[in-house]
Design a protein around this motif. Sequence first.
Motif, PDB file in Angstrom:
ATOM      1  N   LYS A 100    -145.376 -22.289   6.808  1.00  0.00           N
ATOM      2  CA  LYS A 100    -145.056 -20.889   7.115  1.00  0.00           C
ATOM      3  C   LYS A 100    -146.093 -20.290   8.058  1.00  0.00           C
ATOM      4  CE  LYS A 100    -142.406 -19.770   3.024  1.00  0.00           C
ATOM      5  NZ  LYS A 100    -142.244 -18.845   1.899  1.00  0.00           N
ATOM      6  N   GLN A 101    -147.346 -20.646   7.839  1.00  0.00           N
ATOM      7  CA  GLN A 101    -148.420 -20.152   8.704  1.00  0.00           C
ATOM      8  C   GLN A 101    -148.240 -20.675  10.127  1.00  0.00           C
ATOM      9  OE1 GLN A 101    -152.265 -21.345   7.244  1.00  0.00           O
ATOM     10  NE2 GLN A 101    -153.246 -19.459   7.898  1.00  0.00           N
ATOM     11  N   VAL A 102    -147.909 -21.944  10.259  1.00  0.00           N
ATOM     12  CA  VAL A 102    -147.693 -22.546  11.576  1.00  0.00           C
ATOM     13  C   VAL A 102    -146.489 -21.911  12.262  1.00  0.00           C
ATOM     14  CG1 VAL A 102    -147.068 -24.685  12.770  1.00  0.00           C
ATOM     15  CG2 VAL A 102    -148.822 -24.726  10.995  1.00  0.00           C
ATOM     16  N   ALA A 103    -145.416 -21.717  11.517  1.00  0.00           N
ATOM     17  CA  ALA A 103    -144.214 -21.112  12.105  1.00  0.00           C
ATOM     18  C   ALA A 103    -144.501 -19.697  12.591  1.00  0.00           C
ATOM     19  CB  ALA A 103    -143.084 -21.101  11.084  1.00  0.00           C
ATOM     20  N   PHE A 104    -145.261 -18.928  11.798  1.00  0.00           N
ATOM     21  CA  PHE A 104    -145.600 -17.563  12.198  1.00  0.00           C
ATOM     22  C   PHE A 104    -146.478 -17.574  13.450  1.00  0.00           C
ATOM     23  CE2 PHE A 104    -148.076 -13.522  11.344  1.00  0.00           C
ATOM     24  CZ  PHE A 104    -147.048 -12.685  11.735  1.00  0.00           C
ATOM     25  N   ALA A 105    -147.442 -18.486  13.496  1.00  0.00           N
ATOM     26  CA  ALA A 105    -148.323 -18.580  14.662  1.00  0.00           C
ATOM     27  C   ALA A 105    -147.529 -18.974  15.907  1.00  0.00           C
ATOM     28  CB  ALA A 105    -149.429 -19.595  14.400  1.00  0.00           C
ATOM     29  N   GLU A 106    -146.584 -19.894  15.766  1.00  0.00           N
ATOM     30  CA  GLU A 106    -145.778 -20.304  16.919  1.00  0.00           C
ATOM     31  C   GLU A 106    -144.873 -19.173  17.390  1.00  0.00           C
ATOM     32  OE1 GLU A 106    -144.018 -23.893  15.435  1.00  0.00           O
ATOM     33  OE2 GLU A 106    -145.669 -25.123  16.216  1.00  0.00           O
ATOM     34  N   ARG A 107    -144.377 -18.365  16.464  1.00  0.00           N
ATOM     35  CA  ARG A 107    -143.568 -17.217  16.858  1.00  0.00           C
ATOM     36  C   ARG A 107    -144.413 -16.194  17.626  1.00  0.00           C
ATOM     37  NH1 ARG A 107    -140.977 -15.108  11.918  1.00  0.00           N
ATOM     38  NH2 ARG A 107    -142.558 -13.516  11.848  1.00  0.00           N
ATOM     39  N   ILE A 108    -145.631 -15.975  17.182  1.00  0.00           N
ATOM     40  CA  ILE A 108    -146.541 -15.075  17.900  1.00  0.00           C
ATOM     41  C   ILE A 108    -146.850 -15.642  19.276  1.00  0.00           C
ATOM     42  CG2 ILE A 108    -148.890 -14.137  17.939  1.00  0.00           C
ATOM     43  CD1 ILE A 108    -148.748 -14.001  14.886  1.00  0.00           C
ATOM     44  N   ALA A 109    -147.089 -16.954  19.340  1.00  0.00           N
ATOM     45  CA  ALA A 109    -147.404 -17.599  20.614  1.00  0.00           C
ATOM     46  C   ALA A 109    -146.254 -17.445  21.606  1.00  0.00           C
ATOM     47  CB  ALA A 109    -147.728 -19.075  20.392  1.00  0.00           C
ATOM     48  N   ARG A 110    -145.014 -17.573  21.128  1.00  0.00           N
ATOM     49  CA  ARG A 110    -143.862 -17.382  22.021  1.00  0.00           C
ATOM     50  C   ARG A 110    -143.786 -15.939  22.516  1.00  0.00           C
ATOM     51  NH1 ARG A 110    -141.265 -20.625  18.323  1.00  0.00           N
ATOM     52  NH2 ARG A 110    -140.295 -18.833  17.301  1.00  0.00           N
ATOM     53  N   LEU A 111    -144.028 -14.987  21.624  1.00  0.00           N
ATOM     54  CA  LEU A 111    -143.975 -13.573  22.016  1.00  0.00           C
ATOM     55  C   LEU A 111    -145.057 -13.230  23.034  1.00  0.00           C
ATOM     56  CD1 LEU A 111    -143.331 -11.807  18.596  1.00  0.00           C
ATOM     57  CD2 LEU A 111    -141.793 -11.860  20.550  1.00  0.00           C
ATOM     58  N   LYS A 112    -146.242 -13.763  22.813  1.00  0.00           N
ATOM     59  CA  LYS A 112    -147.374 -13.444  23.686  1.00  0.00           C
ATOM     60  C   LYS A 112    -147.489 -14.385  24.884  1.00  0.00           C
ATOM     61  CE  LYS A 112    -150.098 -10.553  21.023  1.00  0.00           C
ATOM     62  NZ  LYS A 112    -151.279  -9.790  21.231  1.00  0.00           N
ATOM     63  N   ARG A 113    -146.675 -15.439  24.873  1.00  0.00           N
ATOM     64  CA  ARG A 113    -146.741 -16.465  25.927  1.00  0.00           C
ATOM     65  C   ARG A 113    -148.155 -17.016  26.062  1.00  0.00           C
ATOM     66  NH1 ARG A 113    -142.778 -13.493  30.217  1.00  0.00           N
ATOM     67  NH2 ARG A 113    -140.944 -13.659  28.908  1.00  0.00           N
ATOM     68  N   ASN A 114    -148.721 -17.324  24.913  1.00  0.00           N
ATOM     69  CA  ASN A 114    -150.087 -17.813  24.818  1.00  0.00           C
ATOM     70  C   ASN A 114    -150.083 -18.930  23.768  1.00  0.00           C
ATOM     71  OD1 ASN A 114    -152.836 -18.058  24.954  1.00  0.00           O
ATOM     72  ND2 ASN A 114    -153.267 -16.221  23.754  1.00  0.00           N
ATOM     73  N   PRO A 115    -150.430 -20.166  24.140  1.00  0.00           N
ATOM     74  CA  PRO A 115    -150.320 -21.269  23.174  1.00  0.00           C
ATOM     75  C   PRO A 115    -151.346 -21.164  22.037  1.00  0.00           C
ATOM     76  CG  PRO A 115    -151.403 -22.020  25.155  1.00  0.00           C
ATOM     77  CD  PRO A 115    -150.941 -20.616  25.429  1.00  0.00           C
ATOM     78  N   VAL A 116    -150.984 -21.729  20.907  1.00  0.00           N
ATOM     79  CA  VAL A 116    -151.904 -21.820  19.774  1.00  0.00           C
ATOM     80  C   VAL A 116    -152.867 -22.963  20.069  1.00  0.00           C
ATOM     81  CG1 VAL A 116    -152.090 -22.202  17.294  1.00  0.00           C
ATOM     82  CG2 VAL A 116    -150.084 -21.046  18.207  1.00  0.00           C
ATOM     83  N   PRO A 117    -154.177 -22.744  19.946  1.00  0.00           N
ATOM     84  CA  PRO A 117    -155.133 -23.830  20.205  1.00  0.00           C
ATOM     85  C   PRO A 117    -154.901 -25.004  19.248  1.00  0.00           C
ATOM     86  CG  PRO A 117    -156.261 -21.718  20.066  1.00  0.00           C
ATOM     87  CD  PRO A 117    -154.849 -21.491  19.653  1.00  0.00           C
ATOM     88  N   PRO A 118    -155.015 -26.230  19.749  1.00  0.00           N
ATOM     89  CA  PRO A 118    -154.740 -27.413  18.909  1.00  0.00           C
ATOM     90  C   PRO A 118    -155.625 -27.508  17.671  1.00  0.00           C
ATOM     91  CG  PRO A 118    -155.046 -28.043  21.207  1.00  0.00           C
ATOM     92  CD  PRO A 118    -155.341 -26.591  21.111  1.00  0.00           C
ATOM     93  N   GLU A 119    -156.861 -27.040  17.751  1.00  0.00           N
ATOM     94  CA  GLU A 119    -157.762 -27.136  16.590  1.00  0.00           C
ATOM     95  C   GLU A 119    -157.304 -26.258  15.426  1.00  0.00           C
ATOM     96  OE1 GLU A 119    -159.673 -24.384  19.646  1.00  0.00           O
ATOM     97  OE2 GLU A 119    -158.866 -26.400  19.685  1.00  0.00           O
ATOM     98  N   CYS A 120    -156.488 -25.251  15.717  1.00  0.00           N
ATOM     99  CA  CYS A 120    -155.971 -24.379  14.657  1.00  0.00           C
ATOM    100  C   CYS A 120    -154.981 -25.112  13.755  1.00  0.00           C
ATOM    101  CB  CYS A 120    -155.298 -23.143  15.249  1.00  0.00           C
ATOM    102  SG  CYS A 120    -156.445 -22.001  16.021  1.00  0.00           S
ATOM    103  N   PHE A 121    -154.365 -26.174  14.259  1.00  0.00           N
ATOM    104  CA  PHE A 121    -153.410 -26.922  13.458  1.00  0.00           C
ATOM    105  C   PHE A 121    -154.094 -27.840  12.447  1.00  0.00           C
ATOM    106  CE2 PHE A 121    -150.931 -25.803  17.230  1.00  0.00           C
ATOM    107  CZ  PHE A 121    -149.801 -25.282  16.625  1.00  0.00           C
ATOM    108  N   ARG A 122    -155.416 -27.939  12.497  1.00  0.00           N
ATOM    109  CA  ARG A 122    -156.155 -28.781  11.568  1.00  0.00           C
ATOM    110  C   ARG A 122    -156.983 -27.990  10.563  1.00  0.00           C
ATOM    111  NH1 ARG A 122    -156.477 -31.385  16.488  1.00  0.00           N
ATOM    112  NH2 ARG A 122    -158.499 -30.496  17.010  1.00  0.00           N
TER     113      ARG A 122
END
Length: 122
Positions: A85-107
Amino acid sequence: MSFQPSFPGLFSPARGAAPVEAEPHTSAAQPATEKQIAYARVLSAKSGAALPDGITADRAALSKWIDAHKAPAPQGRFSNYPSSKQVAFAERIARLKRNPVPPECFRDKTMMSRWIDSNKPR
């Protein structure tokens, strides 16, 4: 002719602030919520520990009982990873802001939480 209302003693220092509550020194305990009571009953049934008498009348006391009797969070190889759920929310924010989630955040779930807090739309 203008009318100037007078409020005697409005700004006098002797008056002081009015109390918000009728009796500020008595803090009545809030009753526990229905969800809290239901969860406590489930924990009681699983662990075999009976709920103390009258604990449902105090939200804070029931919360402490729940914390003491709930199962610890699972520890393992992936326990520090963010939830789906956290990853999905972050990806939704990233799409809205057009700014990718840093890869280290997925770990690391703490880093993911900080990224979400700093990027979520207001």
